[in-house]
Scaffold this motif. Structure first.
Motif, PDB file in Angstrom:
ATOM      1  N   SER A 276       0.816  -1.216   0.000  1.00  0.00           N
ATOM      2  CA  SER A 276       0.000   0.000   0.000  1.00  0.00           C
ATOM      3  C   SER A 276       0.849   1.266   0.000  1.00  0.00           C
ATOM      4  N   VAL A 277       1.888   1.293   0.805  1.00  0.00           N
ATOM      5  CA  VAL A 277       2.755   2.474   0.860  1.00  0.00           C
ATOM      6  C   VAL A 277       3.491   2.631  -0.475  1.00  0.00           C
TER       7      VAL A 277
ATOM      8  N   ILE B 257      10.551  12.992   0.553  1.00  0.00           N
ATOM      9  CA  ILE B 257       9.196  12.611   0.958  1.00  0.00           C
ATOM     10  C   ILE B 257       9.295  11.212   1.566  1.00  0.00           C
ATOM     11  N   LEU B 258       8.942  11.108   2.866  1.00  0.00           N
ATOM     12  CA  LEU B 258       9.056   9.851   3.612  1.00  0.00           C
ATOM     13  C   LEU B 258       7.715   9.142   3.716  1.00  0.00           C
ATOM     14  N   GLY B 259       7.732   7.813   3.541  1.00  0.00           N
ATOM     15  CA  GLY B 259       6.511   7.036   3.680  1.00  0.00           C
ATOM     16  C   GLY B 259       6.709   5.787   4.508  1.00  0.00           C
ATOM     17  N   SER B 260       5.678   5.447   5.295  1.00  0.00           N
ATOM     18  CA  SER B 260       5.741   4.268   6.155  1.00  0.00           C
ATOM     19  C   SER B 260       4.339   3.791   6.475  1.00  0.00           C
ATOM     20  N   PRO B 261       4.163   2.480   6.652  1.00  0.00           N
ATOM     21  CA  PRO B 261       2.896   2.022   7.219  1.00  0.00           C
ATOM     22  C   PRO B 261       2.801   2.483   8.672  1.00  0.00           C
ATOM     23  N   THR B 262       1.590   2.538   9.162  1.00  0.00           N
ATOM     24  CA  THR B 262       1.362   2.929  10.550  1.00  0.00           C
ATOM     25  C   THR B 262       1.644   1.757  11.479  1.00  0.00           C
ATOM     26  N   ARG B 263       2.408   2.000  12.516  1.00  0.00           N
ATOM     27  CA  ARG B 263       2.681   1.008  13.553  1.00  0.00           C
ATOM     28  C   ARG B 263       2.360   1.650  14.896  1.00  0.00           C
ATOM     29  N   PHE B 264       1.140   1.425  15.385  1.00  0.00           N
ATOM     30  CA  PHE B 264       0.706   1.976  16.665  1.00  0.00           C
ATOM     31  C   PHE B 264       0.894   3.493  16.724  1.00  0.00           C
ATOM     32  N   GLY B 265       0.524   4.178  15.644  1.00  0.00           N
ATOM     33  CA  GLY B 265       0.629   5.627  15.604  1.00  0.00           C
ATOM     34  C   GLY B 265       2.030   6.144  15.376  1.00  0.00           C
ATOM     35  N   ASN B 266       2.903   5.294  14.883  1.00  0.00           N
ATOM     36  CA  ASN B 266       4.286   5.680  14.645  1.00  0.00           C
ATOM     37  C   ASN B 266       4.763   5.044  13.350  1.00  0.00           C
ATOM     38  N   MET B 267       5.911   5.485  12.854  1.00  0.00           N
ATOM     39  CA  MET B 267       6.471   4.880  11.647  1.00  0.00           C
ATOM     40  C   MET B 267       6.980   3.474  11.951  1.00  0.00           C
ATOM     41  N   ALA B 268       7.093   2.660  10.919  1.00  0.00           N
ATOM     42  CA  ALA B 268       7.593   1.292  11.051  1.00  0.00           C
ATOM     43  C   ALA B 268       9.086   1.288  11.387  1.00  0.00           C
ATOM     44  N   ALA B 269       9.518   0.257  12.079  1.00  0.00           N
ATOM     45  CA  ALA B 269      10.902   0.137  12.549  1.00  0.00           C
ATOM     46  C   ALA B 269      11.949   0.265  11.439  1.00  0.00           C
TER      47      ALA B 269
ATOM     48  N   VAL C  47       5.465  13.788   4.214  1.00  0.00           N
ATOM     49  CA  VAL C  47       5.301  12.425   4.723  1.00  0.00           C
ATOM     50  C   VAL C  47       3.998  11.804   4.199  1.00  0.00           C
ATOM     51  N   PHE C  48       3.971  10.451   4.188  1.00  0.00           N
ATOM     52  CA  PHE C  48       2.769   9.727   3.792  1.00  0.00           C
ATOM     53  C   PHE C  48       2.729   8.382   4.494  1.00  0.00           C
ATOM     54  N   THR C  49       1.502   7.815   4.617  1.00  0.00           N
ATOM     55  CA  THR C  49       1.335   6.570   5.362  1.00  0.00           C
ATOM     56  C   THR C  49       0.142   5.775   4.862  1.00  0.00           C
ATOM     57  N   SER C  50       0.057   4.536   5.300  1.00  0.00           N
ATOM     58  CA  SER C  50      -1.089   3.676   5.054  1.00  0.00           C
ATOM     59  C   SER C  50      -1.394   2.922   6.344  1.00  0.00           C
ATOM     60  N   THR C  51      -2.669   2.706   6.603  1.00  0.00           N
ATOM     61  CA  THR C  51      -3.081   1.991   7.796  1.00  0.00           C
ATOM     62  C   THR C  51      -4.293   1.125   7.489  1.00  0.00           C
ATOM     63  N   SER C  52      -4.628   0.233   8.380  1.00  0.00           N
ATOM     64  CA  SER C  52      -5.733  -0.700   8.157  1.00  0.00           C
ATOM     65  C   SER C  52      -7.100  -0.057   8.304  1.00  0.00           C
TER      66      SER C  52
ATOM     67  N   VAL D  40      -6.322   4.148   3.492  1.00  0.00           N
ATOM     68  CA  VAL D  40      -6.938   3.172   4.382  1.00  0.00           C
ATOM     69  C   VAL D  40      -7.002   1.858   3.601  1.00  0.00           C
ATOM     70  N   ALA D  41      -6.151   0.908   3.973  1.00  0.00           N
ATOM     71  CA  ALA D  41      -5.980  -0.324   3.205  1.00  0.00           C
ATOM     72  C   ALA D  41      -6.961  -1.426   3.583  1.00  0.00           C
ATOM     73  N   GLY D  42      -7.643  -1.299   4.713  1.00  0.00           N
ATOM     74  CA  GLY D  42      -8.544  -2.351   5.174  1.00  0.00           C
ATOM     75  C   GLY D  42      -7.802  -3.390   5.987  1.00  0.00           C
ATOM     76  N   SER D  43      -8.544  -4.161   6.753  1.00  0.00           N
ATOM     77  CA  SER D  43      -7.907  -5.134   7.647  1.00  0.00           C
ATOM     78  C   SER D  43      -7.150  -6.221   6.896  1.00  0.00           C
ATOM     79  N   ASP D  44      -7.531  -6.481   5.643  1.00  0.00           N
ATOM     80  CA  ASP D  44      -6.803  -7.474   4.838  1.00  0.00           C
ATOM     81  C   ASP D  44      -5.753  -6.831   3.938  1.00  0.00           C
ATOM     82  N   ASP D  45      -5.597  -5.506   4.025  1.00  0.00           N
ATOM     83  CA  ASP D  45      -4.618  -4.727   3.251  1.00  0.00           C
ATOM     84  C   ASP D  45      -4.816  -4.887   1.747  1.00  0.00           C
ATOM     85  N   LYS D  46      -6.058  -5.033   1.326  1.00  0.00           N
ATOM     86  CA  LYS D  46      -6.318  -5.250  -0.093  1.00  0.00           C
ATOM     87  C   LYS D  46      -7.122  -4.126  -0.750  1.00  0.00           C
ATOM     88  N   ALA D  47      -7.582  -3.153   0.005  1.00  0.00           N
ATOM     89  CA  ALA D  47      -8.366  -2.065  -0.579  1.00  0.00           C
ATOM     90  C   ALA D  47      -7.495  -1.257  -1.530  1.00  0.00           C
TER      91      ALA D  47
END
Length: 196
Positions: free
Chosen positions: A14-15, A72-84, A109-114, A163-170
């Motif tokens: 998604s990202v 321009i930085l991008g990361s999936p959301t990890r508990f309200g923070n960028m991924a490790a 910055v940009f992000t994707s979350t479930s 917003v990728a959805g719980s299955d990350d397929k949206a």
């Protein structure tokens, strides 16, 4: 004119999709987009990651930061923070901080979350903190972008999101695509003005 570096970590794709839309916006503004990623990290490493990713963008190198006109930085959301993996890379940029490599450069910055309330805005804000320490000029998405008021999924004034959805397929919605392109275009336009 130098490239706009779009640096991201994407686990499920998604990202990476957002990064490609942002790159389109950069190129619509007449600059070149340089897509780069970071390798995954793990608590215990048994086998070193290949020096070249199996697919997608190449891994970032320190020179990419020095050569870019904007970041321009991008990361999936990890508990309200960028991924490790992205945080791990940024934690290793002390030499660039000391030499002022990113001082005065536009950054976004940009992000994707479930889910809609999965921490998009907190993640975007947390990603801005190291950019501010590096002296970058933070760029967001203004409400003059009509999609920002129309979106029913991702997209914030703090940066592009999905917003990728719980299955990350949206798939990316039309508004998410528009806002990602708008962010890329805006960063590129500001980079051009600053370099002039």
């Amino acid at each position: 004119m130098r490239d706009v570096l779009i640096l991201y970590y994407s686990r499920s794709g998604s990202v990476a999709q957002l990064a490609r839309q942002i790159a389109r916006g950069v190129e619509e503004a007449g600059l070149q987009a340089r897509l780069r990623t970071v390798p995954a990290v793990a608590p215990v490493t048994q086998i070193a990651a290949s020096a070249v990713p199996e697919d997608g963008a190449p891994y970032v190198e320190r020179r990419d930061l020095a050569e870019c006109a904007a970041l321009i930085l991008g990361s999936p959301t990890r508990f309200g923070n960028m991924a490790a993996p992205l945080k791990h890379f940024l934690d290793g940029t002390g030499a660039e901080w000391a030499s002022g490599t990113l001082v005065g450069k536009p950054a976004a910055v940009f992000t994707s979350t479930s889910t809609m309330h999965g921490g998009q805005e907190a993640t975007l804000l947390s990603m801005m903190i190291p950019l501010l320490h590096h002296g970058a000029v933070i760029v967001g998405i203004p409400y003059t972008e009509p999609a920002l008021s129309a979106t029913r999924s991702g997209g914030t004034p703090y940066g592009a999101s999905h917003v990728a959805g719980s299955d990350d397929k949206a798939p990316l919605s039309e508004e998410e695509k528009q806002l990602a392109r708008a962010l890329g275009k805006r960063v590129a336009e500001i980079a051009r003005k600053l370099e002039a």
